[in-house]
Design a protein around this motif. Structure first.
Motif, PDB file in Angstrom:
ATOM      1  N   ASN A 121       1.005  -1.292  -0.201  1.00 36.01           N
ATOM      2  CA  ASN A 121      -0.026   0.013  -0.033  1.00 36.01           C
ATOM      3  C   ASN A 121       0.945   1.335  -0.108  1.00 36.01           C
ATOM      4  O   ASN A 121       0.358   2.327   0.167  1.00 36.01           O
ATOM      5  CB  ASN A 121      -0.846  -0.026   1.212  1.00 36.01           C
ATOM      6  N   ARG A 122       2.053   1.035  -0.281  1.00 40.26           N
ATOM      7  CA  ARG A 122       3.086   2.411  -0.127  1.00 40.26           C
ATOM      8  C   ARG A 122       2.990   3.012  -1.748  1.00 40.26           C
ATOM      9  O   ARG A 122       4.129   3.106  -2.535  1.00 40.26           O
ATOM     10  CB  ARG A 122       4.448   1.973  -0.029  1.00 40.26           C
ATOM     11  N   ASP A 124       2.003   6.019  -2.341  1.00 41.69           N
ATOM     12  CA  ASP A 124       2.200   7.595  -2.566  1.00 41.69           C
ATOM     13  C   ASP A 124       3.585   7.629  -2.887  1.00 41.69           C
ATOM     14  O   ASP A 124       3.847   8.659  -3.871  1.00 41.69           O
ATOM     15  CB  ASP A 124       2.177   8.074  -1.330  1.00 41.69           C
ATOM     16  N   GLU A 125       4.604   6.714  -2.522  1.00 41.50           N
ATOM     17  CA  GLU A 125       5.907   7.080  -2.927  1.00 41.50           C
ATOM     18  C   GLU A 125       6.419   6.652  -4.290  1.00 41.50           C
ATOM     19  O   GLU A 125       7.089   7.291  -5.012  1.00 41.50           O
ATOM     20  CB  GLU A 125       7.008   6.301  -1.879  1.00 41.50           C
ATOM     21  N   VAL A 127       4.029   7.227  -6.707  1.00 40.00           N
ATOM     22  CA  VAL A 127       3.663   8.341  -7.316  1.00 40.00           C
ATOM     23  C   VAL A 127       4.688   9.329  -7.248  1.00 40.00           C
ATOM     24  O   VAL A 127       4.728   9.856  -8.492  1.00 40.00           O
ATOM     25  CB  VAL A 127       2.342   8.661  -6.820  1.00 40.00           C
ATOM     26  N   ASP A 128       5.159   9.486  -6.177  1.00 41.30           N
ATOM     27  CA  ASP A 128       6.176  10.621  -6.364  1.00 41.30           C
ATOM     28  C   ASP A 128       7.470  10.369  -6.996  1.00 41.30           C
ATOM     29  O   ASP A 128       7.917  11.234  -7.745  1.00 41.30           O
ATOM     30  CB  ASP A 128       6.704  10.707  -4.669  1.00 41.30           C
ATOM     31  N   ARG A 131       6.519  11.139 -10.492  1.00 45.24           N
ATOM     32  CA  ARG A 131       6.445  12.428 -10.804  1.00 45.24           C
ATOM     33  C   ARG A 131       7.978  12.929 -10.881  1.00 45.24           C
ATOM     34  O   ARG A 131       8.248  13.782 -11.912  1.00 45.24           O
ATOM     35  CB  ARG A 131       5.863  13.357  -9.679  1.00 45.24           C
ATOM     36  N   ARG A 160      -4.617   7.091 -10.185  1.00 47.77           N
ATOM     37  CA  ARG A 160      -4.148   8.367  -9.355  1.00 47.77           C
ATOM     38  C   ARG A 160      -3.527   9.536 -10.205  1.00 47.77           C
ATOM     39  O   ARG A 160      -3.285  10.542  -9.537  1.00 47.77           O
ATOM     40  CB  ARG A 160      -3.278   8.013  -8.221  1.00 47.77           C
ATOM     41  N   GLN A 163      -5.487  13.269 -10.358  1.00 43.41           N
ATOM     42  CA  GLN A 163      -5.153  13.763  -8.734  1.00 43.41           C
ATOM     43  C   GLN A 163      -3.929  14.095  -8.574  1.00 43.41           C
ATOM     44  O   GLN A 163      -3.449  15.080  -7.857  1.00 43.41           O
ATOM     45  CB  GLN A 163      -5.574  12.337  -7.862  1.00 43.41           C
ATOM     46  N   ALA A 164      -2.982  13.405  -9.104  1.00 45.27           N
ATOM     47  CA  ALA A 164      -1.198  13.568  -8.874  1.00 45.27           C
ATOM     48  C   ALA A 164      -0.779  14.485  -9.478  1.00 45.27           C
ATOM     49  O   ALA A 164       0.558  14.746  -9.605  1.00 45.27           O
ATOM     50  CB  ALA A 164      -0.629  12.251  -8.572  1.00 45.27           C
ATOM     51  N   TYR A 252      -4.967  -2.287  -1.629  1.00 42.29           N
ATOM     52  CA  TYR A 252      -4.248  -2.325  -2.743  1.00 42.29           C
ATOM     53  C   TYR A 252      -5.198  -3.128  -3.878  1.00 42.29           C
ATOM     54  O   TYR A 252      -4.419  -3.287  -5.081  1.00 42.29           O
ATOM     55  CB  TYR A 252      -2.762  -2.354  -2.572  1.00 42.29           C
TER      56      TYR A 252
END
Length: 348
Positions: A121-122, A124-125, A127-128, A131, A160, A163-164, A252
């Motif tokens: 479920n990580r 966010d990292e 997605v970062d 980016r 995502r 949104q991201a 997830y």
């Protein structure tokens, strides 16, 4: 959509396919294939939000100006150096793509970079990291591809993207994990070789993490001897914000209706005989607006080996899908034959 993948009779066993895909012979071949491509390869550390650090390999074709950038995501307990990652990168580089092979947290030789444990479920990292990759080549269209758990991350990345603020054009995934709970059930009653493989790899990873950060991970060897379901439940209690194993799996999952509203086109290659990922959920998502499912009768789990040289259909398939998007061609009529004609299979 029915796949064009048609292996010879001796390669139609799903377990042979799955085992050959991660065999030492294929590892040797993948290193050779990648070396044959005129390109530069730079190990790259990404410094992300919250002090997270992820490492990957940035590869740039040397023989031509790049047409687009691709983020490649490996499967659970794989790495940027997995055979399928190298082989996919080789095809993409030949086709003129910049490629970034990302290591998830605690995969490859990266356990020392972050104190916290990896879990699925990580997002966010990741997605970062996507980016950060997009910002390295802001003038290029961005694609993402993933295998198994990496395919799950790629699909969630697509969900995502808006949104991201991520300029993701398309994803292509091979044997993606859709429903973690159903997959766990399936593996527990399936051939033991797959469960034992993942248990062995994960226990080794956890032991390495404990040695690096004993102050944060003081679990004993009894924990490492737990079977997969119990070990996952322990990890959920000690390393995540989820209150139960069921909630963690749901966190997830991309099964059910989750992919119906995909804002980014997703091409999915799945084998009907995959011994790890259950097939049932794929029939449900096949009619979703932005999902293009290609179903092969054979292939095993992320195998799709075509011949004795151990060349694979799926790695070429990823490059063909992205080339079709760049050239605005209909993927339904695109052959997954080698998009660049880069390999002389007779001499392999």
């Amino acid at each position: 959509m029915r796949s064009d993948y048609a292996p010879p009779a001796w390669l139609r066993n799903p377990h042979l396919q799955s085992l050959l895909a991660s065999s030492p012979l294929r590892a040797v071949q993948s290193r050779r294939r990648l070396r044959q491509v005129p390109a530069t390869h730079a190990p790259t550390l990404l410094e992300l939000a919250g002090g997270v650090r992820l490492q990957g390999v940035a590869s740039v074709p040397a023989a031509r100006a790049p047409r687009a950038a691709v983020l490649l995501l490996h499967g659970w307990e794989g790495s940027a150096e997995s055979s399928y990652m190298r082989l996919t990168a080789a095809h993409l580089l030949r086709a003129g793509f910049v490629v970034f092979r990302l290591n998830f947290r605690d995969h490859g030789d990266t356990h020392h970079l972050n104190e916290g444990l990896f879990h699925s479920n990580r997002l966010d990292e990741v997605v970062d990291a996507a980016r950060a990759v997009a910002s390295r080549w802001p003038q290029l269209p961005l694609f993402a591809a993933g295998f198994s758990l990496g395919g799950n991350f790629a699909l969630r990345l697509a969900l995502r993207a808006g949104q991201a603020g991520l300029p993701l054009r398309q994803v292509a995934v091979v044997c993606p994990l859709l429903d973690p709970a159903r997959t766990m059930d399936s593996m527990e009653v399936g051939p033991a070789v797959y469960m034992r493989h993942f248990e062995r790899m994960w226990r080794r990873s956890l032991a390495r993490k404990r040695a690096l950060f004993p102050q944060a991970h003081g679990f004993d060897d009894a924990v490492l001897r737990l079977p997969m379901r119990a070990l996952t439940a322990w990890m959920v209690r000690h390393a995540t914000e989820f209150s139960s194993l069921a909630d963690y799996f749901d966190g997830y999952s991309v099964a059910g209706e989750r992919l119906r509203a995909l804002p980014v086109p997703a091409h999915i290659l799945m084998a009907a005989d995959d011994p790890v990922i259950p097939l049932e959920d794929f029939h449900h998502i096949a009619g979703f607006p932005n999902v293009r499912l290609e179903l092969a009768a054979h292939g095993g789990h992320c195998g799709f080996i075509e011949r004795a040289s151990l060349d694979g259909y799926s790695e070429r398939w990823v490059a063909a899908r992205f080339l079709a998007a760049l050239d605005a061609r209909d993927p339904a009529v695109e052959s997954a034959h080698d998009p660049c004609g880069e390999y002389d299979h007779a001499s392999a």
